[in-house]
Design an enzyme around this catalytic site. Structure first.
Site, PDB file in Angstrom:
ATOM      1  N   ASP A 343       0.821  -1.208   0.000  1.00 14.05           N
ATOM      2  CA  ASP A 343       0.000   0.000   0.000  1.00 14.05           C
ATOM      3  C   ASP A 343       0.859   1.264   0.000  1.00 14.05           C
ATOM      4  OD1 ASP A 343      -2.645   0.612  -0.290  1.00 14.05           O
ATOM      5  OD2 ASP A 343      -3.054   0.854   1.840  1.00 14.05           O
ATOM      6  N   ASP A 396      -8.747  -2.666   2.134  1.00 15.62           N
ATOM      7  CA  ASP A 396      -8.655  -2.024   3.449  1.00 15.62           C
ATOM      8  C   ASP A 396      -9.656  -2.605   4.440  1.00 15.62           C
ATOM      9  OD1 ASP A 396      -6.740  -0.370   2.316  1.00 15.62           O
ATOM     10  OD2 ASP A 396      -8.214   1.123   1.705  1.00 15.62           O
TER      11      ASP A 396
END
Length: 487
Positions: A343, A396
């Site tokens: 990420d 997420d």
């Protein structure tokens, strides 16, 4: 240094009739615009002559908004000539369909008292066509402020946290008094998540360390492919895959909940060619889910399409978190640490290599012909005059959700209480991680944030700290649910 550039709303009227709204951006040397449309007034729009406004205009601009094209001279010269001709504001037409900051080298020598706003090339072309067709064009300029915090973030937070909680407690919610075999008998054969007569554990995917690393590498490869080759047809492939997964997930959730309340609903069956014996109730639910997905696809550009996308997405994620499981904290550490690096790299570091943030570019759907990637939850910014959506990607929710689900199974298998277990504290940690994500988003003026930068420490970190404090970290690290249950 001048004022900071502001986004501008441009309302338009054609021959007295309300037309579309456009967006613009003020120059640093512009005068201030009112924040409320009621404080501004409609003004005729006219092109300057010469059209670049680099010399005194021969057209009458008094009491009008002057339109001029970019080039030949600097922005301050254009604004000065427009102001001297009596214009109430100046619209600078850019030579591209994007907006950038209009600056000048010396603000102290500038004496410009009218608003100076930049508009895109396509907006300028539209206004040019209207004016050349002898239509009367009137515009109104104002710069509404964006709220510091939009309450839509709270709804998105609730959806994300609620999805993780529901997925972790799903077996308790749907079938506390039923065996897996009984559920499998009532499950549909159209989307066979499990076959009748088999143990449900055969359908579970236990992630291992090798699989975790391969998954992150595969995700990175796919992200790069999207970045370089993104197009409308590529997005359509993702939309179709999302619908297939969403239909199965939504179907699984509805059937599970219904059979929990009305077990007899699934007892009526029908033999179908190729599929064999199928529950009539399951088939009806399947048809409903297919229709729901088709309606969402047909209306995906409408303002209400977020509801259908979120419904399909939540059903998909709950089902994924039922099928994919982390066996212990060792695998969780490998997976979440890889996702953590993934990420951060693709949001913050990739611009050094690719000149753009790969993750943000793909999420925005650049070069996708107006289509957007559906693998995210979104909620409209209801109090924001600029509209738009607050969003959170599936990753997420799924990555931390796998760990939270493991914590719930661990607590249940080891008969831990609410406070003495791990599940409650991980849910709280996940909630705080999302809060820090949105706090970082606002502190960075809306620049995209790698959510796992905050979520991994707030979930995996909490697990490690609690495990160390309780002396259970070694047990969590090498935990084996099968051997634990057999003993």
């Amino acid at each position: 240094m001048g004022m900071l550039p502001l986004q501008v709303k441009i309302k338009s009227w054609i021959d007295g009739k309300k037309d579309v709204d456009y967006n613009g951006m003020t120059a640093r040397f512009s005068s201030y615009l009112p924040e409320d449309a009621d404080q501004a007034s409609k003004t005729p729009a006219l092109f300057s002559d010469p059209i670049d406004c680099c010399s005194s205009s021969t057209s009458k601009l008094s009491g009008s908004v002057a339109l001029c094209v970019r080039g030949t001279c600097d922005f301050t010269t254009k604004a000065t000539f427009a102001q001297s001709a009596g214009a109430t504001a100046t619209l600078m037409i850019n030579n591209a369909d994007e907006l950038f900051e209009m600056e000048c080298s010396n603000y102290t020598r500038i004496n410009i008292s009218i608003p100076v706003v930049e508009i895109t090339k396509s907006t300028g072309d539209t206004l040019n066509k209207l004016l050349t067709s002898k239509s009367k064009v009137e515009i109104l300029l104002y710069a509404p402020t964006r709220p510091v915090v939009d309450y839509s973030v709270a709804f998105l937070w609730l959806m994300a946290v609620g999805t993780v909680i529901c997925a972790s407690l799903w077996s308790d919610i749907t079938a506390p008094d039923q065996t897996d075999e009984r559920y499998n008998e009532l499950s549909p054969k159209v989307f066979p998540l499990s076959e009748a007569g088999k143990d449900d554990s055969e359908d579970l995917v236990n992630i291992d360390t090798k699989g975790a690393i391969v998954f992150v590498i595969t995700a990175s490869t796919f992200l790069v492919l999207l970045f370089f080759f993104m197009s409308s047809w590529f997005i359509w492939v993702l939309i179709i895959l999302f619908c297939i997964g969403g239909i199965e997930g939504m179907h699984n959730c509805i059937v599970s909940l219904a059979l929990r309340k009305r077990p007899k609903c699934g007892q009526k069956t029908q033999n179908l060619p190729m599929f064999g014996e199928v529950s009539i109730f399951s088939l009806v639910v399947l048809l409903f889910c297919v229709i729901f997905a088709v309606v969402w696809v047909a209306t995906r550009h409408e303002s209400f399409s977020w509801f259908g996308q979120d419904t399909l997405g939540i059903g998909l994620m709950i089902t994924v978190l039922q099928l994919a499981r982390l066996p212990n904290i060792k695998v969780a550490t490998v997976l979440l640490c890889c996702a953590f690096v993934y990420d951060i790299f693709w949001v913050f570091i990739s611009p050094v290599i690719f000149q753009k943030s790969v993750m943000i570019t793909v999420a925005r759907g650049d070069k996708a012909g107006g289509e957007a990637i559906p693998m995210l939850l979104r909620f409209p910014r209801l109090s924001d005059p600029w509209g738009g959506y607050d969003m959170i990607g599936f990753g997420d929710i799924l990555f931390p959700g796998l760990l939270v689900s493991f914590a719930r199974r661990f607590d249940k298998a080891n008969k831990k209480g609410v406070a003495s277990g791990y599940f409650l504290w991980l849910v709280i940690g996940y909630g705080f991680g999302l809060f820090f994500t949105y706090l970082g988003l606002y502190m960075m003026n809306g620049h995209g944030q790698p959510a796992l930068l905050y979520l991994v420490p707030c979930t995996l970190g909490v697990t490690v700290v609690l495990g160390c404090k309780r002396g259970e970290l070694k047990y969590l690290w090498s935990y084996d649910a099968d051997s634990s249950s057999s003993s």
